[in-house]
Design an enzyme around this catalytic site. Structure first.
Site, PDB file in Angstrom:
ATOM      1  N   SER A   8      41.569  36.207  45.906  1.00  0.00           N
ATOM      2  CA  SER A   8      40.961  37.050  44.873  1.00  0.00           C
ATOM      3  C   SER A   8      41.901  37.390  43.733  1.00  0.00           C
ATOM      4  O   SER A   8      41.448  37.814  42.658  1.00  0.00           O
ATOM      5  CB  SER A   8      40.442  38.357  45.485  1.00  0.00           C
ATOM      6  OG  SER A   8      41.494  39.077  46.096  1.00  0.00           O
ATOM      7  N   ASP A  68      40.245  48.251  41.444  1.00  0.00           N
ATOM      8  CA  ASP A  68      39.639  48.731  42.684  1.00  0.00           C
ATOM      9  C   ASP A  68      40.755  48.932  43.699  1.00  0.00           C
ATOM     10  O   ASP A  68      41.932  48.791  43.371  1.00  0.00           O
ATOM     11  CB  ASP A  68      38.516  47.808  43.182  1.00  0.00           C
ATOM     12  CG  ASP A  68      38.994  46.419  43.605  1.00  0.00           C
ATOM     13  OD1 ASP A  68      40.202  46.249  43.880  1.00  0.00           O
ATOM     14  OD2 ASP A  68      38.164  45.501  43.660  1.00  0.00           O
ATOM     15  N   HIS A 128      42.765  45.464  43.895  1.00  0.00           N
ATOM     16  CA  HIS A 128      43.021  44.543  42.791  1.00  0.00           C
ATOM     17  C   HIS A 128      43.443  45.254  41.516  1.00  0.00           C
ATOM     18  O   HIS A 128      42.926  46.325  41.204  1.00  0.00           O
ATOM     19  CB  HIS A 128      41.764  43.712  42.510  1.00  0.00           C
ATOM     20  CG  HIS A 128      41.260  42.971  43.704  1.00  0.00           C
ATOM     21  ND1 HIS A 128      40.229  43.439  44.490  1.00  0.00           N
ATOM     22  CD2 HIS A 128      41.661  41.806  44.256  1.00  0.00           C
ATOM     23  CE1 HIS A 128      40.002  42.584  45.482  1.00  0.00           C
ATOM     24  NE2 HIS A 128      40.862  41.585  45.366  1.00  0.00           N
TER      25      HIS A 128
END
Length: 361
Positions: free
Chosen positions: A46, A336, A339
């Site tokens: 990610s 978040d 991240h």
């Protein structure tokens, strides 16, 4: 010799020359790099996924608001950020497109993938067990997609041009964090098989096999990313019961150990594989600096993220109707609980390009 030369050059000229050379070296004059790198090819998780998880059955997605609210057009793309991720910036710095398209995104085709393509999948890792936790694309499947891409590239631009692109492209590889946080520290079965040092060695062995595999397919310029100070991610600080809101230094020490072992792997690969050029792109220090002294970078908040309460939210928990989500993400290091914000991604990308990735030019 340098001292003798300096004695014969006027101080004003030398100051100008030194400044120009330094600026050029650090990649601040981006137009000079155009044409040097034909494409960037991305593998990983990610930290670099630009939308591949949109096309698979998994709970780990980010193709909805408020993700992407600072992306061009204010649209969610599947990037786990409010805007661009580091590989997008790297592509721009190499004089290519400002974004790297996801291979599984139906809105893109080979005409888009010629200058860059992204096979990364949020939630994946070097270990196949890691990708199984959230049912995402395993790294071996990313390689299979890459093989498919090579065939399509040959058909699209011809054998000679395709081989040139494959050989001269920069390969950006970023994964490992999920192997620790979503695998080793989450699954008792993994801990029963390895000590943490043995697991680090296991991952380094898998990283070697990965590099050897893409090398056999033509890759020559490869960046292996280290893992960040994962004990300082907001989620890990929230669940750090020994000292809530404080970084989990055990996890950070593991990150440092692992990065050192990856550095050793990089040195070995450069000696053992003819024609290869591998570098470690390590985000640890610059991100830790942002967390310790955010005001240097014009930021304010580090222990929690922008989305929601900033303590636990990620993916679907970052819903648009959460009134607690911050209004100015640029004040936050994290978007978040797992991240970084686009601003953090840009700062890390600039640092890594100026210190490491310019060497591929």
């Amino acid at each position: 010799m340098a001292k003798i030369i300096r004695q014969h050059i006027s101080s004003s000229f030398f100051s100008f020359f030194s400044f120009f050379f330094l600026v050029s070296l650090l990649g601040l004059i981006f137009p000079v790099v155009r044409g040097k790198v034909p494409a960037v090819i991305v593998f990983g998780d990610s930290s670099v996924d630009t939308g591949n998880n949109n096309g698979i059955e998994t709970l780990l997605k980010s193709n909805f608001e408020p993700y992407g609210r600072n992306f061009e057009g204010g649209r969610p793309t599947g990037r786990f950020s409010n805007g661009r991720v580091p590989v997008d910036f790297f592509s721009e710095y190499y004089g290519l497109k400002k974004t790297v398209p996801a291979y599984l995104d139906p809105n893109y085709g080979m005409e888009d993938f010629v200058t860059g393509v992204n096979f990364a999948s949020a939630g994946t890792g070097y270990d196949n067990t890691t990708s199984a936790v959230l049912n995402v694309i395993p790294v071996w499947q990313e390689i299979e997609y890459y093989k498919e891409y090579i065939e399509k590239l040959h058909a699209y631009v011809g054998e000679v041009k395709a081989n040139e692109i494959i050989t001269e492209a920069v390969y950006l590889v970023s994964m490992g964090t999920n192997d620790f946080l979503e695998n080793y520290y989450l699954l008792p079965t993994t801990q029963a098989c390895y000590t943490i040092q043995e697991f680090e060695d296991h991952l380094v062995g898998l990283a070697r096999k990965f590099v050897e595999e893409i090398y056999s397919l033509g890759a020559r310029k490869i960046s292996l990313a280290g893992v960040p100070p994962m004990g300082c991610l907001p989620l890990e600080r929230t669940i750090n019961l020994m000292a809530i809101h404080e970084c989990n230094e055990e996890y950070n020490n593991v990150a440092l150990e692992f990065n050192a072992k990856v550095k050793g792997l990089v040195n070995q690969l450069n000696m053992q594989l003819p024609g290869i050029k591998v570098f470690l792109s390590n985000p640890y220090n610059v991100l830790r600096q942002m967390i310790r002294k955010p005001s240097i970078y014009g930021m304010e908040v580090t222990y929690k993220a922008c989305c929601g309460t900033g303590l636990l939210e990620m993916s679907y928990l970052c819903s648009l109707d959460n009134s607690l989500t911050c209004s100015d993400a640029d004040k936050y290091v994290f978007w978040d609980s797992f991240h970084p914000t686009e601003k953090t991604n840009r700062i890390m990308a600039e640092h890594l390009f100026k210190t490491v990735l310019y060497k591929f030019l």
